[in-house]
Write an enzyme that holds these catalytic residues in place. Structure first.
Site, PDB file in Angstrom:
ATOM      1  N   CYS A   1       3.951   4.123   3.690  1.00  0.00           N
ATOM      2  CA  CYS A   1       3.397   4.585   2.419  1.00  0.00           C
ATOM      3  C   CYS A   1       1.873   4.480   2.360  1.00  0.00           C
ATOM      4  O   CYS A   1       1.245   5.083   1.491  1.00  0.00           O
ATOM      5  CB  CYS A   1       4.004   3.795   1.265  1.00  0.00           C
ATOM      6  SG  CYS A   1       5.813   3.875   1.207  1.00  0.00           S
TER       7      CYS A   1
ATOM      8  N   HIS B   1      -0.421   3.159  -5.107  1.00  0.00           N
ATOM      9  CA  HIS B   1       0.847   3.687  -4.598  1.00  0.00           C
ATOM     10  C   HIS B   1       1.912   3.490  -5.663  1.00  0.00           C
ATOM     11  O   HIS B   1       2.029   2.428  -6.270  1.00  0.00           O
ATOM     12  CB  HIS B   1       1.213   2.943  -3.313  1.00  0.00           C
ATOM     13  CG  HIS B   1       2.591   3.240  -2.802  1.00  0.00           C
ATOM     14  ND1 HIS B   1       3.096   4.515  -2.745  1.00  0.00           N
ATOM     15  CD2 HIS B   1       3.576   2.417  -2.327  1.00  0.00           C
ATOM     16  CE1 HIS B   1       4.331   4.474  -2.263  1.00  0.00           C
ATOM     17  NE2 HIS B   1       4.638   3.214  -2.006  1.00  0.00           N
TER      18      HIS B   1
ATOM     19  N   ASN C   1       9.299   6.819  -5.566  1.00  0.00           N
ATOM     20  CA  ASN C   1       8.422   6.508  -4.432  1.00  0.00           C
ATOM     21  C   ASN C   1       8.475   7.663  -3.435  1.00  0.00           C
ATOM     22  O   ASN C   1       9.501   7.901  -2.809  1.00  0.00           O
ATOM     23  CB  ASN C   1       8.890   5.206  -3.785  1.00  0.00           C
ATOM     24  CG  ASN C   1       8.013   4.776  -2.620  1.00  0.00           C
ATOM     25  OD1 ASN C   1       7.175   5.525  -2.129  1.00  0.00           O
ATOM     26  ND2 ASN C   1       8.217   3.545  -2.156  1.00  0.00           N
TER      27      ASN C   1
END
Length: 330
Positions: A114, A253, A283
């Site tokens: 990520c 994030h 996500n």
């Protein structure tokens, strides 16, 4: 002032298909209340069958190029951050190059979970600041629905698909002021896919064991993220010679609202300075930060001269952050 790299164009692609928490209630033993309370996620978007990571990467890239006012022929470098490439090789970036017709561009993928988009920004910035290239295209694109076990209630509620892209050019004013990149490989088994590589090649056994889906130790990843997100943000702000109170917008994030709140608290930032779109998308891994950055700008939350902080954590385990003095070029 020394030459810096800056973002001159942003784009994103969100698949039209929506999977809500109510939909998931019919698939696994979970509830909208549990998912919302634990994660902050309400829905996520999934691609249709036959759509590839390179496809959605191109959609985001075209929007970013149009925003920057550049033609595909102007691009010298394409970096695609992804953990869901179309195939092991060639790189998704090369597939994007071909689909866009960006024949003047070098192309490669970068895999840092990520954190991949912010890692890629750091790499692209070096090419631009050194003068080796003029215009870079950095893309974070993921189809996590293809590596998600939809019978695993602990992970299937978390992830979604999407892509975000940024055009990077040189500037003499503002731009990306500092980066903080890091990794702790000892945490690799906290978030991983066990099969499909050289260690455990694909086989009937790996398929039967569901070895090609995401495995995650949620508590370990949560603890790492809470510790790391705030640290990485504070560290990069310090590197840039600034203070947390100088930050105009924090774009973290989008993995979990509690993690985001913890990082914002460490920076002592009020809610209006923290951008959150997690409830809509879940996500999306390396696509998370560029999608959020593009949306924040669309919503008028970013103006010339603003100090923007991007921060992410991911598989590896990795972390990455940058400070941008917002300036879209001369």
């Amino acid at each position: 002032m020394s030459r810096k790299a800056t973002i001159t164009g942003l784009g994103k692609y969100i698949p039209p298909r929506v999977l809500t928490n109510k939909d998931l209630e019919k698939m696994v033993d979970t509830s909208d209340e549990w998912i919302t309370t634990r994660t902050g996620i309400k829905e996520r978007h999934l691609v249709e069958d036959g759509v590839s990571t390179s496809d959605i990467a191109c959609d985001a890239a075209r929007e970013a190029l149009a925003d920057a006012g550049l033609a595909v022929e102007d691009i010298d470098l394409i970096i695609v951050a992804t953990v869901t490439p179309d195939m092991p090789f060639p790189s998704t970036a090369c597939l994007v190059q071909e689909k866009l017709g960006a024949w003047n561009a070098a192309a490669f993928d970068l895999e840092a979970g990520c954190s991949g988009f912010v890692y890629s920004l750091a790499v692209a910035a070096q090419f631009i600041e050194s003068g080796l290239y003029r215009n870079a295209l950095v893309i974070g694109a993921e189809i996590l629905s293809r590596i998600t076990d939809w019978e695993d209630r602990s992970t299937c509620v978390l992830f979604g698909d999407g892509a975000g892209a940024a055009v990077i050019e040189a500037t003499d004013k503002g731009g990306m002021l500092a980066f903080e990149l890091g990794a702790d490989g000892s945490g690799g088994k906290s978030l991983y896919i066990p099969a499909g590589g050289s260690l455990k090649p694909s086989s009937v056994t790996t398929i039967e064991e569901k070895g090609h889906f995401i495995r995650m130790e949620g508590n370990q990843v949560f603890k790492f993220a809470v510790k790391t997100m705030g640290y990485a943000a504070l560290k990069v702000i310090e590197k840039a010679g600034l203070q947390p109170e100088d930050v105009d917008l924090f774009v973290p994030h989008q993995a979990n609202t509690r993690i985001i709140q913890s990082a914002a608290n460490k920076l002592k930032l009020p809610e209006e300075k923290v951008f959150v779109n997690l409830p809509k998308y879940g996500n999306t891994s390396s696509a998370s930060v560029p999608i959020a950055l593009a949306e924040a700008r669309e919503e008028g939350l970013i103006k010339d001269g603003d100090i923007i902080v991007l921060v992410a954590f991911g598989a590896g385990l990795t972390w990455a952050s940058t400070v941008i003095e917002w300036n879209e070029g001369e």
